[in-house]
Motif scaffolding. Structure first.
Motif, PDB file in Angstrom:
ATOM      1  N   TRP A 169      45.540  43.168-122.869  1.00 53.25           N
ATOM      2  CA  TRP A 169      44.237  43.748-123.192  1.00 53.25           C
ATOM      3  C   TRP A 169      44.320  45.261-123.447  1.00 53.25           C
ATOM      4  CZ3 TRP A 169      42.844  47.396-119.547  1.00 53.25           C
ATOM      5  CH2 TRP A 169      43.551  47.344-118.341  1.00 53.25           C
ATOM      6  N   ALA A 170      45.461  45.861-123.167  1.00 58.89           N
ATOM      7  CA  ALA A 170      45.621  47.307-123.391  1.00 58.89           C
ATOM      8  C   ALA A 170      46.324  47.599-124.713  1.00 58.89           C
ATOM      9  CB  ALA A 170      46.418  47.929-122.238  1.00 58.89           C
ATOM     10  N   ILE A 171      46.848  46.563-125.360  1.00 57.99           N
ATOM     11  CA  ILE A 171      47.631  46.771-126.592  1.00 57.99           C
ATOM     12  C   ILE A 171      46.695  46.984-127.778  1.00 57.99           C
ATOM     13  CG2 ILE A 171      49.242  45.687-128.203  1.00 57.99           C
ATOM     14  CD1 ILE A 171      50.581  44.348-125.817  1.00 57.99           C
ATOM     15  N   GLY A 172      46.799  48.156-128.367  1.00 59.95           N
ATOM     16  CA  GLY A 172      46.028  48.457-129.571  1.00 59.95           C
ATOM     17  C   GLY A 172      44.538  48.613-129.341  1.00 59.95           C
ATOM     18  N   THR A 173      44.113  48.750-128.094  1.00 60.92           N
ATOM     19  CA  THR A 173      42.676  48.789-127.806  1.00 60.92           C
ATOM     20  C   THR A 173      42.181  50.173-127.401  1.00 60.92           C
ATOM     21  OG1 THR A 173      43.083  48.272-125.484  1.00 60.92           O
ATOM     22  CG2 THR A 173      42.673  46.402-126.966  1.00 60.92           C
ATOM     23  N   GLY A 174      43.098  51.089-127.069  1.00 55.18           N
ATOM     24  CA  GLY A 174      42.676  52.383-126.548  1.00 55.18           C
ATOM     25  C   GLY A 174      42.327  52.326-125.067  1.00 55.18           C
ATOM     26  N   ARG A 175      42.446  51.146-124.458  1.00 58.71           N
ATOM     27  CA  ARG A 175      42.158  51.012-123.019  1.00 58.71           C
ATOM     28  C   ARG A 175      43.469  50.874-122.264  1.00 58.71           C
ATOM     29  NH1 ARG A 175      39.515  45.654-123.076  1.00 58.71           N
ATOM     30  NH2 ARG A 175      39.273  45.954-120.844  1.00 58.71           N
ATOM     31  N   THR A 176      43.520  51.447-121.074  1.00 57.31           N
ATOM     32  CA  THR A 176      44.716  51.297-120.228  1.00 57.31           C
ATOM     33  C   THR A 176      44.262  51.005-118.796  1.00 57.31           C
ATOM     34  OG1 THR A 176      44.787  53.626-119.587  1.00 57.31           O
ATOM     35  CG2 THR A 176      46.029  53.018-121.571  1.00 57.31           C
ATOM     36  N   PRO A 177      45.133  50.431-117.987  1.00 62.22           N
ATOM     37  CA  PRO A 177      44.820  50.365-116.561  1.00 62.22           C
ATOM     38  C   PRO A 177      44.760  51.797-116.010  1.00 62.22           C
ATOM     39  CG  PRO A 177      46.760  49.025-117.112  1.00 62.22           C
ATOM     40  CD  PRO A 177      46.450  49.867-118.300  1.00 62.22           C
ATOM     41  N   THR A 178      44.192  51.977-114.841  1.00 54.60           N
ATOM     42  CA  THR A 178      44.181  53.314-114.230  1.00 54.60           C
ATOM     43  C   THR A 178      45.608  53.663-113.784  1.00 54.60           C
ATOM     44  OG1 THR A 178      43.828  52.481-112.001  1.00 54.60           O
ATOM     45  CG2 THR A 178      41.846  52.920-113.325  1.00 54.60           C
ATOM     46  N   ILE A 179      45.798  54.960-113.529  1.00 51.51           N
ATOM     47  CA  ILE A 179      47.109  55.407-113.040  1.00 51.51           C
ATOM     48  C   ILE A 179      47.461  54.666-111.738  1.00 51.51           C
ATOM     49  CG2 ILE A 179      48.315  57.441-112.091  1.00 51.51           C
ATOM     50  CD1 ILE A 179      47.953  57.441-115.172  1.00 51.51           C
ATOM     51  N   GLY A 180      46.460  54.504-110.872  1.00 50.45           N
ATOM     52  CA  GLY A 180      46.698  53.794-109.604  1.00 50.45           C
ATOM     53  C   GLY A 180      47.110  52.350-109.838  1.00 50.45           C
ATOM     54  N   GLU A 181      46.439  51.708-110.786  1.00 52.67           N
ATOM     55  CA  GLU A 181      46.777  50.301-111.078  1.00 52.67           C
ATOM     56  C   GLU A 181      48.193  50.182-111.636  1.00 52.67           C
ATOM     57  OE1 GLU A 181      42.555  48.136-112.197  1.00 52.67           O
ATOM     58  OE2 GLU A 181      43.415  49.529-113.653  1.00 52.67           O
ATOM     59  N   ILE A 182      48.541  51.074-112.576  1.00 50.49           N
ATOM     60  CA  ILE A 182      49.901  51.007-113.135  1.00 50.49           C
ATOM     61  C   ILE A 182      50.916  51.246-112.017  1.00 50.49           C
ATOM     62  CG2 ILE A 182      51.542  52.035-114.770  1.00 50.49           C
ATOM     63  CD1 ILE A 182      49.141  52.774-116.561  1.00 50.49           C
ATOM     64  N   GLY A 183      50.616  52.187-111.145  1.00 47.89           N
ATOM     65  CA  GLY A 183      51.527  52.499-110.036  1.00 47.89           C
ATOM     66  C   GLY A 183      51.739  51.296-109.122  1.00 47.89           C
ATOM     67  N   ARG A 184      50.656  50.622-108.775  1.00 44.92           N
ATOM     68  CA  ARG A 184      50.776  49.453-107.882  1.00 44.92           C
ATOM     69  C   ARG A 184      51.543  48.331-108.581  1.00 44.92           C
ATOM     70  NH1 ARG A 184      45.711  51.217-106.407  1.00 44.92           N
ATOM     71  NH2 ARG A 184      44.577  49.922-107.891  1.00 44.92           N
ATOM     72  N   THR A 185      51.230  48.109-109.861  1.00 43.87           N
ATOM     73  CA  THR A 185      51.904  47.033-110.588  1.00 43.87           C
ATOM     74  C   THR A 185      53.394  47.332-110.727  1.00 43.87           C
ATOM     75  OG1 THR A 185      49.862  46.580-111.762  1.00 43.87           O
ATOM     76  CG2 THR A 185      51.876  45.671-112.722  1.00 43.87           C
ATOM     77  N   HIS A 186      53.724  48.587-111.067  1.00 43.69           N
ATOM     78  CA  HIS A 186      55.142  48.920-111.267  1.00 43.69           C
ATOM     79  C   HIS A 186      55.933  48.891-109.962  1.00 43.69           C
ATOM     80  CE1 HIS A 186      56.143  50.013-115.522  1.00 43.69           C
ATOM     81  NE2 HIS A 186      54.871  49.689-115.594  1.00 43.69           N
ATOM     82  N   ALA A 187      55.283  49.226-108.851  1.00 39.83           N
ATOM     83  CA  ALA A 187      55.989  49.138-107.565  1.00 39.83           C
ATOM     84  C   ALA A 187      56.364  47.679-107.286  1.00 39.83           C
ATOM     85  CB  ALA A 187      55.116  49.708-106.446  1.00 39.83           C
ATOM     86  N   GLU A 188      55.430  46.780-107.575  1.00 42.76           N
ATOM     87  CA  GLU A 188      55.708  45.346-107.395  1.00 42.76           C
ATOM     88  C   GLU A 188      56.784  44.868-108.367  1.00 42.76           C
ATOM     89  OE1 GLU A 188      54.608  42.897-105.317  1.00 42.76           O
ATOM     90  OE2 GLU A 188      53.747  44.524-104.143  1.00 42.76           O
ATOM     91  N   LEU A 189      56.670  45.360-109.598  1.00 44.10           N
ATOM     92  CA  LEU A 189      57.625  44.977-110.639  1.00 44.10           C
ATOM     93  C   LEU A 189      59.039  45.422-110.247  1.00 44.10           C
ATOM     94  CD1 LEU A 189      57.300  43.616-113.362  1.00 44.10           C
ATOM     95  CD2 LEU A 189      56.922  45.873-114.396  1.00 44.10           C
ATOM     96  N   ALA A 190      59.140  46.635-109.739  1.00 46.50           N
ATOM     97  CA  ALA A 190      60.455  47.154-109.332  1.00 46.50           C
ATOM     98  C   ALA A 190      61.059  46.251-108.262  1.00 46.50           C
ATOM     99  CB  ALA A 190      60.315  48.578-108.814  1.00 46.50           C
ATOM    100  N   ARG A 191      60.214  45.845-107.326  1.00 45.01           N
ATOM    101  CA  ARG A 191      60.682  44.964-106.247  1.00 45.01           C
ATOM    102  C   ARG A 191      61.122  43.614-106.818  1.00 45.01           C
ATOM    103  NH1 ARG A 191      58.609  40.954-103.977  1.00 45.01           N
ATOM    104  NH2 ARG A 191      56.514  41.136-104.846  1.00 45.01           N
ATOM    105  N   MET A 192      60.312  43.068-107.720  1.00 44.52           N
ATOM    106  CA  MET A 192      60.618  41.736-108.261  1.00 44.52           C
ATOM    107  C   MET A 192      61.893  41.762-109.118  1.00 44.52           C
ATOM    108  SD  MET A 192      56.875  40.097-109.223  1.00 44.52           S
ATOM    109  CE  MET A 192      56.148  41.404-110.161  1.00 44.52           C
ATOM    110  N   VAL A 193      62.040  42.801-109.946  1.00 50.57           N
ATOM    111  CA  VAL A 193      63.210  42.856-110.835  1.00 50.57           C
ATOM    112  C   VAL A 193      64.473  43.116-110.013  1.00 50.57           C
ATOM    113  CG1 VAL A 193      64.292  44.071-112.774  1.00 50.57           C
ATOM    114  CG2 VAL A 193      61.851  43.509-112.867  1.00 50.57           C
ATOM    115  N   ALA A 194      64.368  44.003-109.009  1.00 50.05           N
ATOM    116  CA  ALA A 194      65.545  44.304-108.180  1.00 50.05           C
ATOM    117  C   ALA A 194      66.035  43.057-107.452  1.00 50.05           C
ATOM    118  CB  ALA A 194      65.217  45.413-107.183  1.00 50.05           C
ATOM    119  N   ALA A 195      65.095  42.166-107.113  1.00 48.53           N
ATOM    120  CA  ALA A 195      65.489  40.937-106.419  1.00 48.53           C
ATOM    121  C   ALA A 195      66.250  39.989-107.349  1.00 48.53           C
ATOM    122  CB  ALA A 195      64.244  40.235-105.864  1.00 48.53           C
ATOM    123  N   LYS A 196      66.084  40.193-108.664  1.00 49.40           N
ATOM    124  CA  LYS A 196      66.709  39.264-109.623  1.00 49.40           C
ATOM    125  C   LYS A 196      67.916  39.851-110.349  1.00 49.40           C
ATOM    126  CE  LYS A 196      62.374  36.828-110.604  1.00 49.40           C
ATOM    127  NZ  LYS A 196      62.692  35.652-109.808  1.00 49.40           N
TER     128      LYS A 196
END
Ligand code: PGA
Length: 249
Positions: A169-196
């Motif tokens: 929903w953020a692609i090509g729309t001019g909308r983005t998640p908040t900085i806090g949301e991106i931060g929380r998502t990326h922290a989880e992502l880092a954990r998930m990718v590191a586990a794999k």
């Protein structure tokens, strides 16, 4: 060895005839004679070879926006990872949401494409991201976990693999998640990718309406190692400003 940060990649999508594409690539290569980070461009398949020749001698990486999962065969209209490598590509995007949703590519197919790209020696940019409906239901992490489980290649390592989180929903729309949301998502992502993926941390990119004026804030977030840029990568000056906003020189 892990990829130098920031990792800033530009997906031109279905934009660029020869003259414009070569001019854009040339303008970028002039600015990017030496790079502290990683800068890549993904022209349409028709221009990958010529653009790769145009930027040869600079550290700019040129890649394909997709590849077929098989090395060759009766697949009308498709381009294999080996064919991309053969014309000078150093990278390929797989699993972009415009292909997952527009062309019904599922996780298993995206994984096969990622493995084909890795086997051809390409830096492989795996895209994942939730739809707006899933976002509104608060299901980002569950969706990303499922997409990673299904599409992360078995054999990737940190110098050949990049994971790009791109909320659909953020692609090509001019909308983005908040900085806090991106931060929380990326922290989880880092954990998930590191586990794999063992070894050095894989570069994690954010993508979706990244512009010169929000790039510094986004790349200032922990676990955001760079950005995947669509529309704003079609302007050499603006795209270069995004790279420098991420600390790249
Ligand atoms: P956008 O596209 O920057 O135009 O939102 C991002 C992408 O599709 O990778």
């Amino acid at each position: 060895m892990a990829l130098p940060r920031p990792v800033v990649l530009g997906n031109w999508k279905m934009n660029g005839l020869r003259a414009d594409g070569l001019a854009l690539a040339g303008a970028l290569a002039e600015r990017a004679a030496n790079l502290s980070g990683t800068l890549g461009i993904f022209p349409p398949a028709t221009l990958v070879g010529e653009v790769a020749r145009r930027v040869a001698g600079s550290p700019v990486i040129v890649g394909g926006q997709d590849c077929h999962e098989k090395p060759s065969g009766a697949f009308t209209g498709s381009v294999s990872a080996a064919m991309l490598a053969d014309i000078g590509a150093g990278a390929a995007i797989v699993g972009h949401s415009e292909r997952r949703h527009g062309l019904c590519e599922d996780d298993a197919l995206v994984k096969a494409k990622a493995e084909a790209a890795l086997a051809a020696g390409l830096l492989t940019v795996l895209c994942i991201g939730e739809t707006e409906e899933e976002y509104l239901a608060g299901r980002q992490i569950e969706i990303l976990e499922r997409q990673l489980a299904g599409s992360l290649p078995g054999s990737g390592n940190a110098d050949r693999l990049v994971v790009a989180y791109e909320p659909v929903w953020a692609i090509g729309t001019g909308r983005t998640p908040t900085i806090g949301e991106i931060g929380r998502t990326h922290a989880e992502l880092a954990r998930m990718v590191a586990a794999k993926v063992a070894g050095d941390p894989v570069a994690l990119l954010y993508g979706g309406s990244v512009k010169p004026d929000n790039a510094a804030d986004i790349m200032g977030i922990d676990h955001v190692d760079g950005v995947l840029v669509g529309g704003a990568s079609l302007d050499a000056g603006g795209f270069w400003n995004i790279y420098t906003a991420g600390g790249g020189v």
